[in-house]
Design an enzyme around this catalytic site. Structure first.
Site, PDB file in Angstrom:
ATOM      1  N   HIS A   1       5.570  59.035 -26.508  1.00  8.11           N
ATOM      2  CA  HIS A   1       5.905  59.826 -25.321  1.00  8.11           C
ATOM      3  C   HIS A   1       6.664  61.104 -25.671  1.00  8.11           C
ATOM      4  O   HIS A   1       6.466  62.150 -25.057  1.00  8.11           O
ATOM      5  CB  HIS A   1       6.732  58.962 -24.366  1.00  8.11           C
ATOM      6  CG  HIS A   1       7.130  59.641 -23.103  1.00  8.11           C
ATOM      7  ND1 HIS A   1       6.215  60.072 -22.173  1.00  8.11           N
ATOM      8  CD2 HIS A   1       8.353  59.981 -22.603  1.00  8.11           C
ATOM      9  CE1 HIS A   1       6.842  60.624 -21.152  1.00  8.11           C
ATOM     10  NE2 HIS A   1       8.139  60.587 -21.395  1.00  8.11           N
TER      11      HIS A   1
ATOM     12  N   ASP B   1       1.097  57.702 -26.225  1.00  9.26           N
ATOM     13  CA  ASP B   1       2.133  57.527 -25.210  1.00  9.26           C
ATOM     14  C   ASP B   1       1.828  56.264 -24.414  1.00  9.26           C
ATOM     15  O   ASP B   1       0.866  56.214 -23.645  1.00  9.26           O
ATOM     16  CB  ASP B   1       2.161  58.754 -24.293  1.00  9.26           C
ATOM     17  CG  ASP B   1       3.282  58.713 -23.253  1.00  9.26           C
ATOM     18  OD1 ASP B   1       3.962  57.684 -23.134  1.00  9.26           O
ATOM     19  OD2 ASP B   1       3.466  59.736 -22.562  1.00  9.26           O
TER      20      ASP B   1
ATOM     21  N   SER C   1       7.330  64.205 -18.492  1.00  9.20           N
ATOM     22  CA  SER C   1       7.952  62.940 -18.106  1.00  9.20           C
ATOM     23  C   SER C   1       8.473  63.049 -16.673  1.00  9.20           C
ATOM     24  O   SER C   1       7.709  63.388 -15.764  1.00  9.20           O
ATOM     25  CB  SER C   1       9.066  62.593 -19.100  1.00  9.20           C
ATOM     26  OG  SER C   1       9.478  61.258 -18.968  1.00  9.20           O
TER      27      SER C   1
END
Length: 389
Positions: free
Chosen positions: A361, A328, A156
């Site tokens: 995610h 995601d 991320s």
């Protein structure tokens, strides 16, 4: 909502750089404290170091209990003896990012005013970028006497830092593993961040960002920001599997009405999100949240190169492994493919893996055996090619 101000007197492993560092915005920030944790043993040749970069709401406590919550480290399933990032073999470094609130210089840090008094930076903290975060980490790596990192790994926002490491200090990074990330922050993600920031601004206890003067924090706004963000970390399938449409009846809770009341019952997913919000405000600073989300919004590897995302990596000798997850939707696989193509255009050594998962995610933080094998395999391969026993 618990309005207790998060502890600020914790003692963190840190180093102070009196000369500070120049920021992309033109401000010279000094001094700069960098709080960090290390795991494993640095080899005599200082060639087995791996930097793990944390995501938006993470910190340096990657593999040991968090001093505020007591919970296990955010990647304790990945970093440790015999684990995919094996601390029996590698020396792992994790820093709290610049702008953070767990010991590294950020909005909650004191600054000296012209009259000699001190107060927190608050909203006067200068705008920072992902590159600035990496510059602060580089100060620490240099301080530790490490000239080349075996690898930089992160997911991320951590993945953004990995890319910035490889672009800004290519000679220092033998291998890079950007996970569930993108070479730029999309308009959709900027929009989500702005909604979260507006929730903080709308809190009556925001006080223009000087909430410490009133002994308060914008707890409700920060909790809503966390709830909003957390939805984006999951997938519809994950939410359905965990909660479905199950309802819990809590007649004693605040706001509960009588029979047939609109607020007499709560869906389990609502309860989960409220718990996420209430626990978050006990460990995170609102001004840090604003600062870091803005840094993510600014991130765009091609911005200084007429949109060419390959240009920052021209001539790179770094080995890359890009990882995405099929469900995601915050950082979709399509963005990882853009990155892979950009690296291919400059003939970089790059592999790309999409992990099948319905966890969204957050899959990079959860139990995904294929992902574990990918990390272990890439790092072992990098160590072999780097000549590390």
């Amino acid at each position: 909502m618990d309005n207790a101000i998060p502890a600020t007197s914790l003692s963190h492993q840190s180093v102070t750089f009196a000369d500070g560092l120049p920021l992309d915005c033109g401000f010279h920030l000094a001094p700069v404290d960098v709080a960090y944790r290390t795991y494993g043993t640095l080899s005599p040749a200082r060639d087995n170091a791996i930097v793990v970069c944390h995501a938006l709401t993470g910190d340096q406590y990657v593999a040991d209990p968090h001093p505020l919550t007591g919970k296990p480290g955010w990647w304790s399933r990945m970093v440790g003896p015999g684990l995919p990032i094996d601390t029996d073999r590698f020396f792992v470094i994790c820093c709290n990012v610049l702008g953070g609130c767990m010991g590294t210089t950020g909005p909650r840090s004191p600054r000296t005013l012209p009259d000699g008094t001190q107060e927190p930076w608050g909203t006067d903290f200068p705008a920072i970028t992902i590159r600035d975060m990496v510059r602060a980490q580089k100060l620490l790596v240099d301080h530790l006497g490490i000239t080349r990192l075996l690898a930089v790994v992160g997911g991320s926002m951590g993945g953004m830092q990995v890319l910035e490491w490889a672009a800004t200090y290519p000679e220092c990074v033998f291998a890079a593993m950007p996970i569930a990330t993108s070479p730029f922050h999309s308009a959709q993600n900027i929009a989500f961040n702005e909604v979260s920031r507006q929730a903080i601004f709308a809190d009556p206890q925001w006080h223009g960002g000087r909430y410490w003067e009133c002994g308060e924090i914008p707890a409700r706004g920060l909790a809503v920001a966390r709830m909003m963000a957390h939805i984006t970390y999951l997938s519809e399938a994950a939410l359905t599997r965990k909660f479905g449409r199950r309802v819990r009846h809590e007649p004693g809770r605040v706001g509960a009405g009588g029979p047939g009341s609109l607020f007499g019952e709560m869906f389990e997913v609502e309860s989960y999100l409220r718990h996420q919000g209430s626990t978050f405000v006990r460990r995170f600073d609102a001004n840090s949240y604003l600062t870091i989300t803005r840094a993510m919004d600014y991130f765009d590897l091609g911005a200084e190169h007429d949109g060419d995302m390959s240009h920052p990596f021209a001539g790179t000798r770094t080995r890359f492994c890009i990882v995405s997850f099929s469900s995601d939707w915050l950082f979709p696989t399509s963005q990882s493919r853009l990155l892979a193509r950009a690296l291919n255009r400059v003939a970089a050594n790059v592999s790309f893996v999409e992990i099948e998962s319905d966890k969204g995610h957050d899959a990079f933080l959860l139990d995904e055996p294929d992902f574990d094998r990918t990390i272990r395999g890439f790092l072992c391969g990098a160590a072999e090619h780097a000549g590390i026993a």
